[in-house]
Design a protein around this motif. Sequence first.
Motif, mmCIF file in Angstrom:
data_model
loop_
_atom_site.group_PDB
_atom_site.id
_atom_site.type_symbol
_atom_site.label_atom_id
_atom_site.label_comp_id
_atom_site.label_asym_id
_atom_site.label_seq_id
_atom_site.Cartn_x
_atom_site.Cartn_y
_atom_site.Cartn_z
ATOM 1 N N MET A 115 0.907 -1.221 -0.083
ATOM 2 C CA MET A 115 -0.065 0.150 0.171
ATOM 3 C C MET A 115 0.970 1.300 0.091
ATOM 4 O O MET A 115 0.410 2.265 -0.628
ATOM 5 C CB MET A 115 -0.821 -0.214 1.195
ATOM 6 N N PRO A 116 1.915 1.186 0.797
ATOM 7 C CA PRO A 116 2.727 2.610 0.622
ATOM 8 C C PRO A 116 3.222 2.868 -0.743
ATOM 9 O O PRO A 116 3.861 4.058 -0.987
ATOM 10 C CB PRO A 116 3.921 2.083 1.542
ATOM 11 N N ILE A 117 3.240 1.821 -1.776
ATOM 12 C CA ILE A 117 3.492 2.058 -3.047
ATOM 13 C C ILE A 117 2.231 2.414 -3.960
ATOM 14 O O ILE A 117 2.295 3.407 -4.554
ATOM 15 C CB ILE A 117 4.318 1.038 -3.739
ATOM 16 N N MET A 118 1.416 1.483 -3.875
ATOM 17 C CA MET A 118 0.225 1.648 -4.642
ATOM 18 C C MET A 118 -0.850 2.752 -4.400
ATOM 19 O O MET A 118 -1.196 3.251 -5.239
ATOM 20 C CB MET A 118 -0.592 0.315 -4.777
ATOM 21 N N GLY A 119 -0.993 3.041 -3.049
ATOM 22 C CA GLY A 119 -1.865 4.103 -2.638
ATOM 23 C C GLY A 119 -1.364 5.586 -3.167
ATOM 24 O O GLY A 119 -2.098 6.438 -3.790
ATOM 25 N N PRO A 120 -0.059 6.027 -2.979
ATOM 26 C CA PRO A 120 0.636 7.104 -3.321
ATOM 27 C C PRO A 120 0.345 7.173 -4.998
ATOM 28 O O PRO A 120 0.369 8.356 -5.434
ATOM 29 C CB PRO A 120 1.911 7.107 -2.676
ATOM 30 N N LEU A 121 0.615 5.788 -5.430
ATOM 31 C CA LEU A 121 0.755 5.947 -6.848
ATOM 32 C C LEU A 121 -0.834 6.420 -7.528
ATOM 33 O O LEU A 121 -0.868 7.189 -8.406
ATOM 34 C CB LEU A 121 0.960 4.810 -7.508
ATOM 35 N N ALA A 122 -1.842 5.978 -6.798
ATOM 36 C CA ALA A 122 -3.210 6.279 -7.121
ATOM 37 C C ALA A 122 -3.370 8.036 -7.169
ATOM 38 O O ALA A 122 -4.071 8.382 -7.977
ATOM 39 C CB ALA A 122 -4.065 5.359 -6.590
ATOM 40 N N GLN A 123 -2.875 8.219 -5.985
ATOM 41 C CA GLN A 123 -3.242 9.643 -5.707
ATOM 42 C C GLN A 123 -2.375 10.498 -6.645
ATOM 43 O O GLN A 123 -3.083 11.524 -7.315
ATOM 44 C CB GLN A 123 -2.600 9.984 -4.135
ATOM 45 N N GLN A 124 -1.208 10.067 -6.763
ATOM 46 C CA GLN A 124 -0.459 10.739 -7.893
ATOM 47 C C GLN A 124 -0.956 10.928 -9.499
ATOM 48 O O GLN A 124 -0.924 11.683 -10.084
ATOM 49 C CB GLN A 124 1.136 10.466 -8.044
#
Length: 524
Positions: A444-453
């Motif tokens: 999640m620390p990778i996929m969550g920020p990616l979705a937000q970005q």
Amino acid sequence: MSDTTQPKKKRKMLTSFSIIFILLAIVAVITVILSGSTPDVTGATLGDFLMAPAKGFADAIDVCLFVMVLGGFLGIVNKTDALSTGIAVLVHKMNGNELRLIPILMALFAFGGTTYGMCEETVGFYALLSATMMAAGYDSLTGAMMVLLGAGVGCLGSTVNPFATGVASAALTGLNIAVDQGVVIGLGLILLVASYIIAVFFVLRYAKRVKADPSRTLMSATEIENAEAAYSNDQENNQEVALTGKQKGVLCFFAAAFIVMVISFIPWEDLGVNFFVAGSASHEETVEVTADDIVAQYDADKLGTLELSDDVSGSLTSTVTDNAGWSAFLTGTPLGQWYFAESTTWFLLLAIIIGIVGGLSEHEIVDEFMAGAGDMMSVVMIIAVSRGVSVLMSSTGLADYVLNSAAGALSGTSGIVFAIGSYLLYFLLSFLIPSTSGMATVSMPIMGPLAQQLGFNPAVMVMIFSAASGAVNLITPTNGAIMGGLALSRVEYGTWVKFALKIVAAIAVVSIIILTIAMLVVPA
């Protein structure tokens, strides 16, 4: 040389711990390799690698503490036998109408799955329902379906499940990324209802088929023979059972515990509901801010290195709440704003109350709580070790590198492609890391920020993870609850997969459609 051939030992699959440690080692090696060519990535040292799990535990202490307390709570509830007796009473009341029992019990198991990740706790019900359904003219596989699919679709459509959406949300809030719990709960309910309908449809169809013609069972002759030997003469399901007054009280408080938790996690104020903060009062405070204050706060938030060339100073006015309203009397935080700390306090209190209501002695309450908390230590350690991976990736700069690279590759990607791709990625990864809490903490620390970005809502990504890992956990052989439950029902794993694959496929397709629509319409 002996004429007899020794049977081969069954090859055991790697545990979640080993998989995550291997992943941690791979991450460390990757940072070393990239450090030579990528200035933004620092190579991990041996000390970084060895210290990562300990730092991960410190980083996830709020989640870990809640998991231990929840385990103690469940241990005390199980000691009272209120849950198992309640299920048995329901079974007896449906005598002769067991087909109607299927959607009812599956709904109860689904509620347990969506609220607190009910999984291992279901193992004891396999034997009870297998015996019951066999006595009613079905097979033991029907009983196994009710338990496994019921709890499974509940976990898939997690709303406030601390081991899935809870850990995933915590991983993002730790990065200062807000997760809209209203979206998580709402989308979780939609996934839950859709998956539940699919599962109930398949189970009912199979049960009717077997009832009408026992030869159409999916179970082999050996499986049927073993099940009949175990349960055909089992008289337990024919015995009269009844809930005691104490057990009824326990079930009331058990239900209240999760109802309050659900209410407390919904962001009521964001929805325009101010009922739980009624009576609150606040005042404004103004403080002087200097350049040193700004730099210190910037460093504390781990946002990087900040240098101010000019002397910066000024004042900051903030609103301070003196009284958070009537619902804050218990924890100091009103319902609708609770998180792990408040939930931990709530379940600790309810564990004590349930122990007293259930008639347990002081020693029994303490012993059962400690035993239940101890049973959760494997989950706690998986969370800690998994969080260590994200800590190592963050401290070496690898997380930013991966995020930026993935964002570059997906730049311009439509929400449809991004949602489907993310679901398939989580579906595949869940076979490698079957622990939902471990997967959430690592990814999640990778996929969550990616979705937000990319301009998408991180809460939708939380549910993509939950839905994909939940679907895999309906069939993965690394799920101990599945393997243990099937063994109790005398059902071979291959038989289960033969039945479950089409259900998983149907649920996956429907989930992808729902999540893709959510990715497109839910504002970031």
